[in-house]
Motif scaffolding. Structure first.
Motif, PDB file in Angstrom:
ATOM      1  N   ILE A  87      13.240  -1.162  -2.651  1.00 16.25           N
ATOM      2  CA  ILE A  87      12.260  -0.163  -2.484  1.00 16.25           C
ATOM      3  C   ILE A  87      10.707  -0.314  -2.373  1.00 16.25           C
ATOM      4  O   ILE A  87      10.083  -1.099  -1.771  1.00 16.25           O
ATOM      5  CB  ILE A  87      12.364  -0.262  -4.259  1.00 16.25           C
ATOM      6  N   LEU A  88      11.047   0.687  -1.781  1.00 15.68           N
ATOM      7  CA  LEU A  88       9.120   0.913  -0.988  1.00 15.68           C
ATOM      8  C   LEU A  88       8.978   2.252  -1.262  1.00 15.68           C
ATOM      9  O   LEU A  88       8.990   3.659  -1.753  1.00 15.68           O
ATOM     10  CB  LEU A  88       9.696   1.217   0.622  1.00 15.68           C
ATOM     11  N   PRO A  89       7.328   1.600  -1.796  1.00 15.53           N
ATOM     12  CA  PRO A  89       6.662   2.968  -2.661  1.00 15.53           C
ATOM     13  C   PRO A  89       5.750   3.330  -1.571  1.00 15.53           C
ATOM     14  O   PRO A  89       6.003   3.772  -0.444  1.00 15.53           O
ATOM     15  CB  PRO A  89       5.237   2.051  -3.087  1.00 15.53           C
ATOM     16  N   ILE A  90       6.122   5.354  -2.467  1.00 14.16           N
ATOM     17  CA  ILE A  90       5.666   6.474  -1.337  1.00 14.16           C
ATOM     18  C   ILE A  90       4.003   7.036  -1.910  1.00 14.16           C
ATOM     19  O   ILE A  90       4.269   7.276  -3.141  1.00 14.16           O
ATOM     20  CB  ILE A  90       6.323   7.033  -1.421  1.00 14.16           C
ATOM     21  N   THR A  91       3.326   6.424  -1.147  1.00 14.27           N
ATOM     22  CA  THR A  91       1.744   7.090  -2.169  1.00 14.27           C
ATOM     23  C   THR A  91       1.319   8.266  -1.499  1.00 14.27           C
ATOM     24  O   THR A  91      -0.301   8.260  -1.594  1.00 14.27           O
ATOM     25  CB  THR A  91       0.824   5.526  -1.372  1.00 14.27           C
ATOM     26  N   LYS A  92       1.492   8.817  -0.109  1.00 12.96           N
ATOM     27  CA  LYS A  92       0.866   9.323   0.288  1.00 12.96           C
ATOM     28  C   LYS A  92       1.890  10.909   1.031  1.00 12.96           C
ATOM     29  O   LYS A  92       2.846   9.851   1.355  1.00 12.96           O
ATOM     30  CB  LYS A  92       0.110   9.365   1.891  1.00 12.96           C
ATOM     31  N   ILE A  93       2.144  11.871   0.400  1.00 12.19           N
ATOM     32  CA  ILE A  93       3.008  13.245   1.444  1.00 12.19           C
ATOM     33  C   ILE A  93       2.847  14.147   1.874  1.00 12.19           C
ATOM     34  O   ILE A  93       1.637  15.105   1.517  1.00 12.19           O
ATOM     35  CB  ILE A  93       4.189  13.974   0.368  1.00 12.19           C
ATOM     36  N   ASP A  94       2.208  14.362   2.897  1.00 13.35           N
ATOM     37  CA  ASP A  94       2.433  15.167   3.891  1.00 13.35           C
ATOM     38  C   ASP A  94       0.569  15.186   3.516  1.00 13.35           C
ATOM     39  O   ASP A  94      -0.731  15.940   3.519  1.00 13.35           O
ATOM     40  CB  ASP A  94       1.887  16.205   3.197  1.00 13.35           C
ATOM     41  N   HIS A  95       0.071  13.973   4.174  1.00 15.91           N
ATOM     42  CA  HIS A  95      -1.441  13.840   3.442  1.00 15.91           C
ATOM     43  C   HIS A  95      -1.770  13.828   2.801  1.00 15.91           C
ATOM     44  O   HIS A  95      -2.891  13.750   2.235  1.00 15.91           O
ATOM     45  CB  HIS A  95      -2.555  14.689   5.275  1.00 15.91           C
ATOM     46  N   GLN A  96      -1.184  14.172   1.588  1.00 14.65           N
ATOM     47  CA  GLN A  96      -1.914  14.158   0.209  1.00 14.65           C
ATOM     48  C   GLN A  96      -1.896  12.943  -0.794  1.00 14.65           C
ATOM     49  O   GLN A  96      -0.292  12.844  -0.623  1.00 14.65           O
ATOM     50  CB  GLN A  96      -0.921  15.496  -0.852  1.00 14.65           C
ATOM     51  N   PRO A  97      -2.666  12.122  -1.029  1.00 19.21           N
ATOM     52  CA  PRO A  97      -1.795  10.953  -2.149  1.00 19.21           C
ATOM     53  C   PRO A  97      -0.793  11.325  -3.256  1.00 19.21           C
ATOM     54  O   PRO A  97      -1.724  12.202  -3.321  1.00 19.21           O
ATOM     55  CB  PRO A  97      -3.339  10.552  -2.385  1.00 19.21           C
ATOM     56  N   ILE A  98      -0.414  10.698  -3.510  1.00 22.81           N
ATOM     57  CA  ILE A  98       0.029  10.589  -5.056  1.00 22.81           C
ATOM     58  C   ILE A  98      -0.452   9.820  -5.545  1.00 22.81           C
ATOM     59  O   ILE A  98      -1.129   9.203  -4.943  1.00 22.81           O
ATOM     60  CB  ILE A  98       1.576   9.533  -4.478  1.00 22.81           C
ATOM     61  N   SER A  99      -0.776  10.399  -7.034  1.00 25.76           N
ATOM     62  CA  SER A  99      -1.152  10.510  -8.367  1.00 25.76           C
ATOM     63  C   SER A  99      -2.935   9.490  -7.405  1.00 25.76           C
ATOM     64  O   SER A  99      -3.433  10.299  -6.775  1.00 25.76           O
ATOM     65  CB  SER A  99      -0.675   9.180  -9.345  1.00 25.76           C
ATOM     66  N   ASN A 116       0.720  -1.302   0.608  1.00 30.86           N
ATOM     67  CA  ASN A 116      -0.056   0.484  -0.163  1.00 30.86           C
ATOM     68  C   ASN A 116       1.044   0.717  -0.051  1.00 30.86           C
ATOM     69  O   ASN A 116       0.808   2.336  -0.018  1.00 30.86           O
ATOM     70  CB  ASN A 116      -0.967  -0.138   1.442  1.00 30.86           C
ATOM     71  N   GLY A 117       1.852   1.213   0.145  1.00 26.90           N
ATOM     72  CA  GLY A 117       2.948   2.213  -0.324  1.00 26.90           C
ATOM     73  C   GLY A 117       2.596   3.854   1.853  1.00 26.90           C
ATOM     74  O   GLY A 117       1.956   2.314   2.807  1.00 26.90           O
ATOM     75  N   VAL A 118       3.486   4.201   1.553  1.00 27.39           N
ATOM     76  CA  VAL A 118       4.225   4.690   3.438  1.00 27.39           C
ATOM     77  C   VAL A 118       3.734   6.108   3.064  1.00 27.39           C
ATOM     78  O   VAL A 118       4.052   6.891   1.816  1.00 27.39           O
ATOM     79  CB  VAL A 118       5.327   4.097   3.674  1.00 27.39           C
ATOM     80  N   HIS A 119       3.304   6.737   3.779  1.00 26.92           N
ATOM     81  CA  HIS A 119       3.274   8.472   4.224  1.00 26.92           C
ATOM     82  C   HIS A 119       4.766   9.681   4.559  1.00 26.92           C
ATOM     83  O   HIS A 119       5.143   8.425   5.726  1.00 26.92           O
ATOM     84  CB  HIS A 119       2.427   8.734   4.980  1.00 26.92           C
ATOM     85  N   LEU A 120       5.171  10.002   3.850  1.00 27.12           N
ATOM     86  CA  LEU A 120       6.564  10.765   4.320  1.00 27.12           C
ATOM     87  C   LEU A 120       5.812  12.384   4.260  1.00 27.12           C
ATOM     88  O   LEU A 120       4.109  12.835   4.180  1.00 27.12           O
ATOM     89  CB  LEU A 120       7.176  11.133   3.049  1.00 27.12           C
ATOM     90  N   LEU A 121       6.703  12.876   5.935  1.00 27.15           N
ATOM     91  CA  LEU A 121       6.178  14.469   6.105  1.00 27.15           C
ATOM     92  C   LEU A 121       7.668  15.153   5.993  1.00 27.15           C
ATOM     93  O   LEU A 121       8.453  14.569   6.020  1.00 27.15           O
ATOM     94  CB  LEU A 121       6.209  14.383   7.472  1.00 27.15           C
ATOM     95  N   THR A 122       7.234  16.207   4.906  1.00 29.30           N
ATOM     96  CA  THR A 122       8.344  16.622   4.525  1.00 29.30           C
ATOM     97  C   THR A 122       8.840  18.029   5.675  1.00 29.30           C
ATOM     98  O   THR A 122       7.966  18.844   6.529  1.00 29.30           O
ATOM     99  CB  THR A 122       7.792  17.921   2.986  1.00 29.30           C
ATOM    100  N   THR A 123       9.995  18.283   5.511  1.00 28.35           N
ATOM    101  CA  THR A 123      10.399  19.031   6.048  1.00 28.35           C
ATOM    102  C   THR A 123      11.985  20.000   5.810  1.00 28.35           C
ATOM    103  O   THR A 123      12.202  19.227   4.590  1.00 28.35           O
ATOM    104  CB  THR A 123      12.003  18.520   7.104  1.00 28.35           C
TER     105      THR A 123
END
Lengths: 273, 273
Positions: A237-249, A126-133
């Motif tokens: 390789i780990l999918p990122i599907t969300k950044i700052d609570h926003q979905p990617i694509s 399902n991918g993971v969530h990153l927070l920008t800094t």
């Protein structure tokens, strides 16, 4: 930690390993390290990791008594003594016990073997969530132990159900705290060029994708990408599907990422067979 | 280092102090500390330093077993046992030996006594040279052991006959690696407001100069100032007469700085008498 480690000049019980607290590795956070995995007792991509560790020490003005071949034979002996079929190996070189409590001097080398938990199947699916800094790691080309900021922020990740950070500055992304970043857009794979640690997994991915672009990537591009993923020794390789609570694509793991995950696993298998 | 230190829960010979190298204080550079001086066996401004150390630990999510009064009695005992008439006292709390080798956990407390060399008379008479670096210390309000960048740069300072760095970002200065910064312009003293560690010496200077301005200061203002000085526990007030090889004003130590240096010394004497 596994029962045996290398400390300074010999293999000893890991629990007996000891650093004097006035070493600038502690009081100034000044040390370099590296970390790699064993697969079926084989230290994966060992030559690359040893080269990088030796280069980190030199760039950080630290003296490493052992050369490539000696480090290799210590690592192989530790794998055997610790029966490390699948696990992690951590090499750390401290900054040393300095007269002025600041300048780098002759430090201590430690090599530990550790149990290693790869990310859960759920994260790969399902991918993971990153927070920008907003941050650039100081001297990012050296694998230092300078993780004070992400360790501090990690409490916040948990509260936000996030895996890690995504560093950016002046609108340009660089890396995650312990991983490189890749984006896929209109079939092209790109990865940041500057202010990064050159990961060994990144290097292997670039070998699998010879037409990948190595260039500055804006945070805007990342948010508008078709797919985003991170790469590291402990994540592959780990999918990122969300950044700052926003979905990617559409928020799902992309086909290119899935294909690369498989390719990378095969590359690993071929290396150890 | 002096013969006795406090380690975890008791006073022991300093050379026997030991940290396990897998403590995130080493492998992630995650620890907090503080440092103060004795003058004629008196720990100068001790209450302020203990308050700050306790606050640093809490902000960094680290558990400190000892409270203010217990820390104070350990410090007083160490001063006596080490016959520390004039010297430095370093308190360090490590991030601990964490299961995932990343998250803060229960760490170890160490308190060491050290010989302390104040800057030379020449530096107080002629001032010192700083080199600017674009950087903001992460979580600057916490006194962390995160000095990887300045330790790395210190080789460069020596080559340039410089004392330390001056951090700035987006045109605004913040601090030096271990000191606060003040400027004097047209009789007014100013010091940065944001992205700094609030120094105890800075606090005492602000008590001596109640009309000082605490505000954002541009690097341009610093270069055009009449006088610039830095303040820290181990420097008191030290004039800065050159930045990036450019003299400040006429390159000599200013009268306001000289007067403050005297005032601060008197404040110290009154505190210990």
């Amino acid at each position: 930690m596994k029962p045996y480690c290398f400390a300074i000049d010999r293999i000893i019980p890991s629990e007996d390993a000891s650093l004097h607290p006035l070493d600038i590795g502690l009081i100034r956070g000044y040390a370099v390290f590296d970390f790699f995995r064993t697969v079926d007792y084989h230290p994966l991509f060992l030559e690359d990791y040893l080269d990088r560790f030796i280069a980190s020490a030199a760039k950080a003005h630290l003296v490493l008594d052992q050369g490539h071949e000696e480090l290799k034979s210590i690592v192989l002996e530790l794998i055997q003594k610790n029966d490390l079929k699948q696990g992690g190996i951590r090499m750390v070189l401290s900054g040393g016990n300095s007269d002025n409590h600041f300048s780098p001097t002759k430090g201590s080398l430690f090599i530990f073997c550790e149990a290693l938990q790869m990310p859960s199947d759920d994260k790969y699916r399902n991918g993971v969530h990153l927070l920008t800094t907003e941050y650039i790691r100081p001297v990012p080309e050296i694998k230092t132990t300078n993780y004070a900021l992400p360790v501090y922020l990690s409490k916040d990740w948990k509260a936000n159900n996030a895996e890690d950070v995504l560093y950016h500055a002046d609108g340009i992304i660089s890396e995650s705290s312990r991983s490189n970043i890749f984006i896929v857009k209109d079939g092209t794979i790109s990865t940041p060029k500057t202010n990064i640690l050159k990961g060994i997994t990144r290097k292997n991915i670039l070998a699998l994708v010879p037409d990948a672009q190595i260039r500055d990537i804006t945070l805007e591009e990342v948010m508008a990408a078709d797919e985003v993923f991170m790469s590291s020794t402990t994540k592959r390789i780990l999918p990122i599907t969300k950044i700052d609570h926003q979905p990617i694509s559409n928020g799902a793991v992309g086909t290119r990422t899935t294909a690369l995950m498989e390719q990378f696993k095969r590359m690993e298998e071929e290396t150890v067979s």
